[in-house]
Motif scaffolding. Sequence first.
Motif, short mmCIF file in Angstrom:
data_model
loop_
_atom_site.label_atom_id
_atom_site.label_comp_id
_atom_site.label_asym_id
_atom_site.label_seq_id
_atom_site.Cartn_x
_atom_site.Cartn_y
_atom_site.Cartn_z
N ARG A 130 1.63 7.10 1.12
CA ARG A 130 2.08 8.44 0.71
C ARG A 130 0.94 9.44 0.77
O ARG A 130 1.14 10.59 1.17
CB ARG A 130 2.68 8.38 -0.69
CG ARG A 130 4.04 7.75 -0.75
CD ARG A 130 4.65 7.83 -2.15
NE ARG A 130 5.79 6.95 -2.26
CZ ARG A 130 5.73 5.70 -2.76
NH1 ARG A 130 4.61 5.21 -3.23
NH2 ARG A 130 6.82 4.96 -2.80
N GLN A 131 -0.26 9.01 0.36
CA GLN A 131 -1.42 9.91 0.42
C GLN A 131 -1.76 10.29 1.86
O GLN A 131 -2.32 11.36 2.09
CB GLN A 131 -2.63 9.25 -0.25
CG GLN A 131 -2.50 9.14 -1.74
CD GLN A 131 -3.63 8.31 -2.37
OE1 GLN A 131 -4.53 7.84 -1.70
NE2 GLN A 131 -3.55 8.14 -3.68
N GLN A 132 -1.41 9.45 2.81
CA GLN A 132 -1.64 9.73 4.23
C GLN A 132 -0.49 10.55 4.82
O GLN A 132 -0.52 10.91 5.99
CB GLN A 132 -1.75 8.41 5.02
CG GLN A 132 -2.88 7.54 4.62
CD GLN A 132 -4.16 7.87 5.38
OE1 GLN A 132 -4.16 8.63 6.34
NE2 GLN A 132 -5.25 7.30 4.93
N GLY A 133 0.55 10.79 4.01
CA GLY A 133 1.70 11.54 4.51
C GLY A 133 2.72 10.66 5.21
O GLY A 133 3.53 11.15 6.00
N GLU A 159 1.38 3.66 -2.19
CA GLU A 159 0.74 4.90 -2.65
C GLU A 159 -0.27 5.40 -1.63
O GLU A 159 -0.35 6.60 -1.36
CB GLU A 159 0.07 4.69 -4.02
CG GLU A 159 -0.42 5.97 -4.65
CD GLU A 159 0.66 7.05 -4.74
OE1 GLU A 159 0.32 8.23 -4.51
OE2 GLU A 159 1.82 6.74 -5.05
N GLU A 160 -1.02 4.50 -1.03
CA GLU A 160 -1.98 4.86 0.01
C GLU A 160 -1.27 5.51 1.21
O GLU A 160 -1.75 6.49 1.77
CB GLU A 160 -2.70 3.59 0.48
CG GLU A 160 -4.15 3.77 0.78
CD GLU A 160 -4.80 2.45 1.15
OE1 GLU A 160 -5.43 2.42 2.22
OE2 GLU A 160 -4.68 1.46 0.39
N ARG A 209 0.82 -1.22 0.00
CA ARG A 209 0.00 0.00 0.00
C ARG A 209 0.85 1.27 0.00
O ARG A 209 0.50 2.26 0.64
CB ARG A 209 -0.91 0.00 1.22
CG ARG A 209 -1.96 -1.08 1.15
CD ARG A 209 -2.93 -0.92 2.27
NE ARG A 209 -4.13 -1.68 1.95
CZ ARG A 209 -5.10 -1.89 2.80
NH1 ARG A 209 -5.05 -1.39 4.01
NH2 ARG A 209 -6.15 -2.59 2.45
#
Length: 121
Positions: free
Chosen positions: A50-53, A47-48, A45
């Motif tokens: 990274r989207q969460q920081g 990319e997920e 996960r």
Amino acid sequence: MSNLTPTLTVFYDGACPVCVRDRHWYEKLEGKTDDKVQWLDITGRDEELRQQGIDPYHALRELHVKDAQGQIHREMAAYILLMSRVPVLKPFAWFISLPIIRPTLAWIYHRLVARRLASRT
């Protein structure tokens, strides 16, 4: 005022047997966790994350917990937050937050994680 405890999201390595065992141990101590703690296996996960920081590299090396306000806590702060929610673990959360104990445990923790990750390859 609601007495529901805000949800935490715990990002853990589901490919790590020790991490999975620790999750089950926590769930046993806390009891039913459905409305309190959401467990998110970080495996595959990136990319997920990274989207969460969260840097996927660091996610494998440090526990990350997101609180109800969306703030990410990592390493010992994440453990302290998670443990402080379980009555039987509160004294331990306090203990590991002590100024001399916290950095020492962080050092030990990083060494153990590095050894665990090195054994995967």
